[in-house]
Enzyme design. Structure first.
Site, PDB file in Angstrom:
ATOM      1  N   ASP A 156      95.944  94.412  40.983  1.00 24.63           N
ATOM      2  CA  ASP A 156      96.787  95.596  41.109  1.00 24.63           C
ATOM      3  C   ASP A 156      96.796  96.139  42.528  1.00 24.63           C
ATOM      4  O   ASP A 156      97.549  97.052  42.831  1.00 24.63           O
ATOM      5  CB  ASP A 156      96.334  96.689  40.127  1.00 24.63           C
ATOM      6  CG  ASP A 156      97.136  96.648  38.842  1.00 24.63           C
ATOM      7  OD1 ASP A 156      98.022  95.777  38.739  1.00 24.63           O
ATOM      8  OD2 ASP A 156      96.892  97.471  37.957  1.00 24.63           O
ATOM      9  N   ASP A 470      90.946 101.614  26.315  1.00 22.02           N
ATOM     10  CA  ASP A 470      90.286 100.567  25.542  1.00 22.02           C
ATOM     11  C   ASP A 470      89.799 101.070  24.184  1.00 22.02           C
ATOM     12  O   ASP A 470      90.002 100.419  23.168  1.00 22.02           O
ATOM     13  CB  ASP A 470      89.131  99.956  26.354  1.00 22.02           C
ATOM     14  CG  ASP A 470      88.559 100.939  27.346  1.00 22.02           C
ATOM     15  OD1 ASP A 470      88.650 102.146  27.074  1.00 22.02           O
ATOM     16  OD2 ASP A 470      88.024 100.518  28.369  1.00 22.02           O
TER      17      ASP A 470
END
Ligand SMILES: *[C@@H]1O[C@H](CO)[C@@H](O)[C@H](O)[C@H]1NC(C)=O
Ligand SMILES: *[C@@H]1O[C@H](CO)[C@@H](O)[C@H](O)[C@H]1NC(C)=O
Length: 756
Positions: A156, A470
């Site tokens: 990223d 998550d």
């Protein structure tokens, strides 16, 4: 179902689940604790200091006392509630054991399903490329048929430095993988291997060892010098056409999709020096444009899921953080034992391994091992993730987790096709497509606009809009009817870097606390959303982490109020000679003793326990307090807190202090101001408490302030490192003067208000 007896006799389980044997003591302990807690409540209600007919100052003091009393009572109620959910988690833990040898017996190497491995990195400064490629190399070298492994690096940071490092790693892997296989090297991260493992003894091995080591050192120098320079030299850029992509990258937040298949596992020419096939290796930097929100790691994961479906489409996905290298080359097989078990494998959506750390000091000063959550010993009876497992499956903690692709991409348990072994490598169908063509067709999958008007991030893939995506993703998977498994082998499967400064540790928990609180107050709160979907026990288990932040209120009250009341001469606890003192002493010291026992059983030390208590207090009074504040501010529409990546690089002198287990402050931070102010407050309260004990006719056992003073004394004791930082330490990592002055001012103001 349609199975007859013969099938059952042939059935050879690939894993077994055992529940712990010695729960009885634990349950007895819980029973006595419950009696103690109830007695405390009775005492609080019975002796509530209701105002009488006095007037003037006495009346005011009485009213203050009443409010202080009610507050303490409410805090105790909260602690009990929280204690209750923790007990639910610990009630009946199980542990798992796999039979890896049966796996190959049963399926043979050829029939094993493929695995796509995702490594996510976001910033070449905080996460040095050399560390990233060590992780990549360690997972490429799994002892698993290489043609079934594909490794994807999501960058990223869109950094050509990371790309360059990966390119170097792809070359090095041709030597490294055969070396690992030949000599059964462990661990398979070259950096960890060369720094930790002893030198081999026999000649052949040593000869290879030296030559591989030299190759590695050369690569290391090349990568590190490029990283230091901050750019790639012209000569290197010319070597690989992949670098041309960076001509179009204007910044890390504004660039096209870059996909480079560095090793194409389908290509017969992609072999190592021993002519064995190599795993596929792919570099991906998804498209970023300022106008589109990129959803941080969740967005990266979803792009990876789609791109990998195009390129290798393995039914199992492993995701690891870029700092978590594989410490054990058999872990993939361990995970397969769960997925491929004929009877119980079908419903398993993910296998979560614990997060383990290698950079811990002897006594783990920042208590990062989360030892009690993760737990190292095999049959310790009461540990949190293990308890989740009994209740329906652990949560997904974002790294070190094997997922079934189907469940991760949004299927419910019933619709999913059950047989993993039908899996065929995609490339058998599209043998003819070149890597370039695959890169081209995959690009669109990682573009900013691809997800518009789709279910990605809502029902498919990793969930968006949450700081702990998550946990939420794992919860949603479980609500779709899947189970999960927690597997904690003795030898750790993944090792990462722990925070090395107090600030890092606290900020990390602030983010976790806030994210968990978001889930609690969202429509996905497991209590509500999980109703009729997951067992009650699991819904309650989730509360342990979802309620982290809310603990701050009760905790702050419980540490501040007794000190302030000592200044004012208000007693909140019974005298020691009073029979009601027994439940207080029992509950307080019983719980401490229990947590000490738990940690010792998990392999900790007493000092570690003390550190654990300290960091626990620090987190509750700062990290969680700030995450609570941020959450409230965000509700009111004030802030948009950025995602903070915990830096994995530290200065030498910081590391040196870390090794010596000195708490690293060093920077100014509102968290440190709070910690310092609180510790000064405890000290002041303690001094006044002592005064009230010494300058009086009453003996200690009859004095109503004894317990309160002891409580302050314990707080002072646990905060000793802070006094040390205020008064004694002179090194660079000590508390900055500005923090000290601010705190002294705050304490003076508070105390003079109280004294008045
Ligand atoms: C981790 O520990 C090793 C050895 O103690 C050290 O060389 C390395 O710099 C440490 N890494 C971090 C991030 O502190
Ligand atoms: C990591 O692997 C090595 C062997 O390669 C082993 O000795 C060590 O105990 C493992 N570390 C942990 C924390 O399990």
């Amino acid at each position: 179902m349609g199975k007859n007896h013969d099938d059952d006799r042939d059935y050879l389980p690939l894993f077994e689940t055992k529940s712990s044997k010695n729960c009885t003591q634990f349950r007895l302990f819980v029973g006595t604790m419950l009696v103690g807690i109830c007695s405390i409540f009775v005492y609080r209600l019975w002796y509530m200091p209701l105002p009488t007919k006095e007037e003037g100052v006495v009346l005011i003091i009485r009213i203050i006392r009443l409010w202080a009393w009610i507050g303490v009572f409410l805090s105790e109620l909260w602690f009990t509630l929280y204690w209750f959910v923790k007990i639910v988690v610990r009630w009946n833990p199980v542990y798992r054991h796999t039979f890896k040898d049966r796996l190959t017996l049963k399926y043979g190497e050829k029939d094993l399903p493929g695995v796509d491995i995702f490594v996510c990195t976001a910033d070449p400064k905080a996460e040095p490329p050399l560390m990233v490629v060590n992780t990549v190399l360690s997972v490429m070298a799994y002892n698993y048929p290489p043609e079934k492994l594909s490794v994807y690096l999501s960058d990223d940071g869109a950094s050509d430095l990371t790309f360059y490092a990966l390119l170097e790693a792809s070359k090095f892997s041709k030597e490294w993988l055969p070396f690992c296989n030949k000599f059964r090297v462990e661990p398979r991260s070259p950096e960890a291997y060369f720094t930790k493992a002893p030198q081999p003894l026999d000649d052949d091995h040593r000869y290879h060892w030296a030559s591989i080591k030299r190759l590695y050192e050369d690569m290391k120098i090349r990568i590190e010098s490029a990283t230091k320079a901050g750019q790639i030299s012209e000569a290197i850029r010319k070597e690989n056409k992949g670098f041309l992509e960076w001509d179009f990258v204007s910044s890390r937040r504004d660039h096209q999709t870059i996909i480079q298949i560095l090793i194409d596992g389908r290509n017969p020419k992609a072999v190592d020096i021993d002519e064995h096939p190599l795993p596929t290796l792919v570099y991906l930097a998804r498209e970023k444009r300022p106008k589109y929100h990129h959803n941080f790691k969740a967005g990266a994961m979803n792009s990876l899921i789609r791109v990998s479906a195009q390129i290798s489409d393995a039914p199992i996905i492993l995701n690891v953080d870029c700092d978590m290298y594989s410490n054990y080359s058999e872990s993939v097989r361990d995970a397969m034992c769960f997925f491929l078990d004929e009877k119980k494998g079908d419903e398993i959506a993910f296998v979560q391994f614990p997060q383990a750390f290698e950079n811990l000091t002897e006594n783990d000063i920042y208590s990062s091992s989360l030892r009690v959550i993760m737990e190292t010993m095999h049959d310790d009876p009461k540990v949190e993730l293990r308890g989740y497992d009994t209740n329906g499956g652990p949560c997904y903690i974002g790294t070190g987790c094997f997922h079934r692709r189907e469940s991760l991409s949004g299927k419910t348990y019933n619709e999913a096709s059950k047989v993993l072994l039908d899996w065929k490598r995609k490339n058998e169908d599209d043998e003819g497509i070149s890597a370039e063509a695959l890169e081209e067709t995959s690009k669109v999958l990682a573009s900013c606009t691809y997800e518009e008007n789709t279910r990605w991030g809502k029902e498919m893939g990793v969930m968006y809009g949450c700081l702990v995506e998550d946990i939420l993703t794992g919860l949603m998977i479980q609500c779709r009817g899947w189970r999960s498994v927690y597997y904690n082998p003795k030898r750790k499967a993944f090792l990462g870097a722990a925070p090395t400064t107090l600030q890092q540790a606290l900020v990390q928990h602030k983010r976790w606390g806030e994210g968990n609180l978001q889930i609690f107050f969202s429509r996905y709160c497991p209590l509500k959303h999980g109703y009729k979907k997951i067992p009650l026990g699991l819904r309650l288990s989730y509360l342990v982490s979802l309620l982290w932040s809310l603990n701050c209120l009760a905790s702050l009250y419980y540490v501040i109020m007794p000190s302030l009341c000592l200044l004012k001469g208000i007693s909140l606890f019974p005298q020691v000679s009073n029979i009601w003192a027994v439940p207080f002493l029992y509950v307080f010291f019983g719980n401490r003793a229990y947590s000490l026992g738990e940690l010792l059983m998990c392999g900790g030390t007493c000092r570690e326990w003390l550190n654990y208590q300290r960091v626990w207090l620090f987190k509750r009074t700062t990290s969680y307090f700030f995450s609570f504040l941020d959450f409230v501010l965000r509700l009111l529409g004030f802030t948009d807190a950025p995602f903070i990546i915990t830096a994995k690089v530290v200065d030498d002198d910081v590391s040196e202090r870390y090794e010596r287990e000195l708490i690293e402050f060093g920077t100014t931070s509102p968290m440190f101001t709070i910690l310092t102010t609180l510790s000064l407050l405890y000290a002041w309260g303690f001094i006044w408490g002592l005064k009230r004990l010494v300058f009086t006719e009453q003996s200690l056992v009859l004095n109503p302030f004894t317990l309160q003073t002891v409580l302050c004394g314990l707080l002072v004791f646990i905060n000793l490192p802070i006094y040390q930082a205020i008064f004694i330490r002179k090194d660079k990592g000590t508390l900055p003067n500005s923090v000290i002055y601010q705190s002294i001012m705050l304490t003076l103001v508070t105390c003079s208000i109280v004294h008045y």
